[in-house]
Design a protein around this motif. Structure first.
Motif, PDB file in Angstrom:
ATOM      1  N   ILE A 145       0.844  -1.203   0.000  1.00 25.13           N
ATOM      2  CA  ILE A 145       0.000   0.000   0.000  1.00 25.13           C
ATOM      3  C   ILE A 145       0.873   1.244   0.000  1.00 25.13           C
ATOM      4  O   ILE A 145       0.642   2.192  -0.765  1.00 25.13           O
ATOM      5  CB  ILE A 145      -0.952  -0.001   1.211  1.00 25.13           C
ATOM      6  CG1 ILE A 145      -1.969  -1.122   1.071  1.00 25.13           C
ATOM      7  CG2 ILE A 145      -1.659   1.349   1.368  1.00 25.13           C
ATOM      8  CD1 ILE A 145      -2.814  -1.350   2.302  1.00 25.13           C
ATOM      9  N   ASP A 146       1.944   1.229   0.824  1.00 21.56           N
ATOM     10  CA  ASP A 146       2.842   2.383   0.881  1.00 21.56           C
ATOM     11  C   ASP A 146       3.524   2.593  -0.472  1.00 21.56           C
ATOM     12  O   ASP A 146       3.674   3.731  -0.932  1.00 21.56           O
ATOM     13  CB  ASP A 146       3.901   2.197   1.968  1.00 21.56           C
ATOM     14  CG  ASP A 146       3.314   2.364   3.363  1.00 21.56           C
ATOM     15  OD1 ASP A 146       2.218   2.965   3.476  1.00 21.56           O
ATOM     16  OD2 ASP A 146       3.950   1.910   4.338  1.00 21.56           O
ATOM     17  N   ALA A 147       3.940   1.511  -1.099  1.00 19.33           N
ATOM     18  CA  ALA A 147       4.595   1.630  -2.404  1.00 19.33           C
ATOM     19  C   ALA A 147       3.614   2.208  -3.424  1.00 19.33           C
ATOM     20  O   ALA A 147       3.985   3.038  -4.262  1.00 19.33           O
ATOM     21  CB  ALA A 147       5.116   0.261  -2.867  1.00 19.33           C
ATOM     22  N   TRP A 148       2.365   1.764  -3.383  1.00 19.45           N
ATOM     23  CA  TRP A 148       1.376   2.288  -4.330  1.00 19.45           C
ATOM     24  C   TRP A 148       1.111   3.776  -4.071  1.00 19.45           C
ATOM     25  O   TRP A 148       0.972   4.556  -4.993  1.00 19.45           O
ATOM     26  CB  TRP A 148       0.070   1.491  -4.190  1.00 19.45           C
ATOM     27  CG  TRP A 148      -0.966   1.883  -5.198  1.00 19.45           C
ATOM     28  CD1 TRP A 148      -1.049   1.478  -6.481  1.00 19.45           C
ATOM     29  CD2 TRP A 148      -2.046   2.788  -4.968  1.00 19.45           C
ATOM     30  NE1 TRP A 148      -2.115   2.062  -7.097  1.00 19.45           N
ATOM     31  CE2 TRP A 148      -2.756   2.869  -6.182  1.00 19.45           C
ATOM     32  CE3 TRP A 148      -2.492   3.527  -3.879  1.00 19.45           C
ATOM     33  CZ2 TRP A 148      -3.885   3.668  -6.330  1.00 19.45           C
ATOM     34  CZ3 TRP A 148      -3.595   4.301  -4.029  1.00 19.45           C
ATOM     35  CH2 TRP A 148      -4.298   4.374  -5.247  1.00 19.45           C
ATOM     36  N   LEU A 149       1.047   4.174  -2.778  1.00 14.78           N
ATOM     37  CA  LEU A 149       0.819   5.576  -2.461  1.00 14.78           C
ATOM     38  C   LEU A 149       2.019   6.459  -2.834  1.00 14.78           C
ATOM     39  O   LEU A 149       1.849   7.621  -3.206  1.00 14.78           O
ATOM     40  CB  LEU A 149       0.515   5.740  -0.962  1.00 14.78           C
ATOM     41  CG  LEU A 149      -0.834   5.209  -0.499  1.00 14.78           C
ATOM     42  CD1 LEU A 149      -0.921   5.282   1.020  1.00 14.78           C
ATOM     43  CD2 LEU A 149      -1.966   5.996  -1.132  1.00 14.78           C
ATOM     44  N   ASP A 150       3.239   5.876  -2.759  1.00 18.39           N
ATOM     45  CA  ASP A 150       4.455   6.646  -3.058  1.00 18.39           C
ATOM     46  C   ASP A 150       4.811   6.592  -4.535  1.00 18.39           C
ATOM     47  O   ASP A 150       5.866   7.115  -4.916  1.00 18.39           O
ATOM     48  CB  ASP A 150       5.633   6.111  -2.214  1.00 18.39           C
ATOM     49  CG  ASP A 150       5.437   6.399  -0.741  1.00 18.39           C
ATOM     50  OD1 ASP A 150       4.662   7.330  -0.424  1.00 18.39           O
ATOM     51  OD2 ASP A 150       6.046   5.701   0.095  1.00 18.39           O
ATOM     52  N   ARG A 151       4.025   5.995  -5.373  1.00 15.51           N
ATOM     53  CA  ARG A 151       4.348   5.847  -6.789  1.00 15.51           C
ATOM     54  C   ARG A 151       4.463   7.228  -7.434  1.00 15.51           C
ATOM     55  O   ARG A 151       3.839   8.190  -7.010  1.00 15.51           O
ATOM     56  CB  ARG A 151       3.276   5.015  -7.497  1.00 15.51           C
ATOM     57  CG  ARG A 151       1.977   5.750  -7.677  1.00 15.51           C
ATOM     58  CD  ARG A 151       0.904   4.836  -8.248  1.00 15.51           C
ATOM     59  NE  ARG A 151      -0.289   5.602  -8.576  1.00 15.51           N
ATOM     60  CZ  ARG A 151      -1.190   6.028  -7.710  1.00 15.51           C
ATOM     61  NH1 ARG A 151      -1.017   5.760  -6.431  1.00 15.51           N
ATOM     62  NH2 ARG A 151      -2.247   6.714  -8.092  1.00 15.51           N
ATOM     63  N   PRO A 152       5.264   7.318  -8.472  1.00 21.67           N
ATOM     64  CA  PRO A 152       5.377   8.605  -9.180  1.00 21.67           C
ATOM     65  C   PRO A 152       4.106   8.869  -9.981  1.00 21.67           C
ATOM     66  O   PRO A 152       3.492   7.948 -10.517  1.00 21.67           O
ATOM     67  CB  PRO A 152       6.596   8.415 -10.104  1.00 21.67           C
ATOM     68  CG  PRO A 152       6.798   6.943 -10.215  1.00 21.67           C
ATOM     69  CD  PRO A 152       6.184   6.300  -9.020  1.00 21.67           C
ATOM     70  N   ASN A 153       3.727  10.091 -10.050  1.00 16.30           N
ATOM     71  CA  ASN A 153       2.483  10.448 -10.767  1.00 16.30           C
ATOM     72  C   ASN A 153       2.715  10.590 -12.212  1.00 16.30           C
ATOM     73  O   ASN A 153       3.392  10.969 -12.928  1.00 16.30           O
ATOM     74  CB  ASN A 153       1.910  11.735 -10.206  1.00 16.30           C
ATOM     75  CG  ASN A 153       1.369  11.488  -8.796  1.00 16.30           C
ATOM     76  OD1 ASN A 153       1.093  10.362  -8.436  1.00 16.30           O
ATOM     77  ND2 ASN A 153       1.248  12.546  -8.035  1.00 16.30           N
TER      78      ASN A 153
END
Length: 129
Positions: free
Chosen positions: A121-129
């Motif tokens: 979840i953290d990796a998905w939230l921190d993904r580049p836009n």
């Protein structure tokens, strides 16, 4: 002559009610009051002051009563709001060393799985836009 006398009598009788309506014996106000007008006015002020004082005392008593009732009601509500402390957890039975190790390893494995899911979840939230 008799007619003139009757006519004069009628005129006087007709004028008498009109005069009675306009003529009054002037009597000063409070004439029957002992001490006259100044004493009567002073008594009126005294009575009104006493009435206002009594009304203020009644209002103050009502305010004290309502404050007391409010305090009691607030205490009743707060007492009803307090939740009883949860019962203490039951003592865990004693296990053998092997059972204790298995429980620790199981808990560690559960924590690792939880951290892995949170990491995704953290990796998905921190993904580049």
């Amino acid at each position: 002559m008799k007619t003139a006398l009757i006519l004069t009598g009628l005129i006087v009788c007709a004028a008498a009610p009109a005069a009675a309506q306009t003529w009054r014996q002037s009597q000063p106000p409070y004439a029957a009051y002992p001490g006259g007008a100044p004493a009567a006015i002073a008594d009126q002020h005294r009575y009104e002051t006493e009435r206002l004082r009594n009304q203020a005392q009644a209002n103050a008593a009502l305010a004290r009563q309502q404050a007391l009732e409010s305090r009691i009601e607030r205490q009743r509500i707060e007492a009803a709001r307090q939740i009883a402390a949860p019962p203490a957890a039951a003592a865990r039975p004693l296990y053998s060393a092997e059972q204790e190790r298995a429980l620790r390893e199981g808990a560690a494995e559960r924590r690792a799985r939880t951290a892995q899911g949170v990491g995704q979840i953290d990796a998905w939230l921190d993904r580049p836009n």
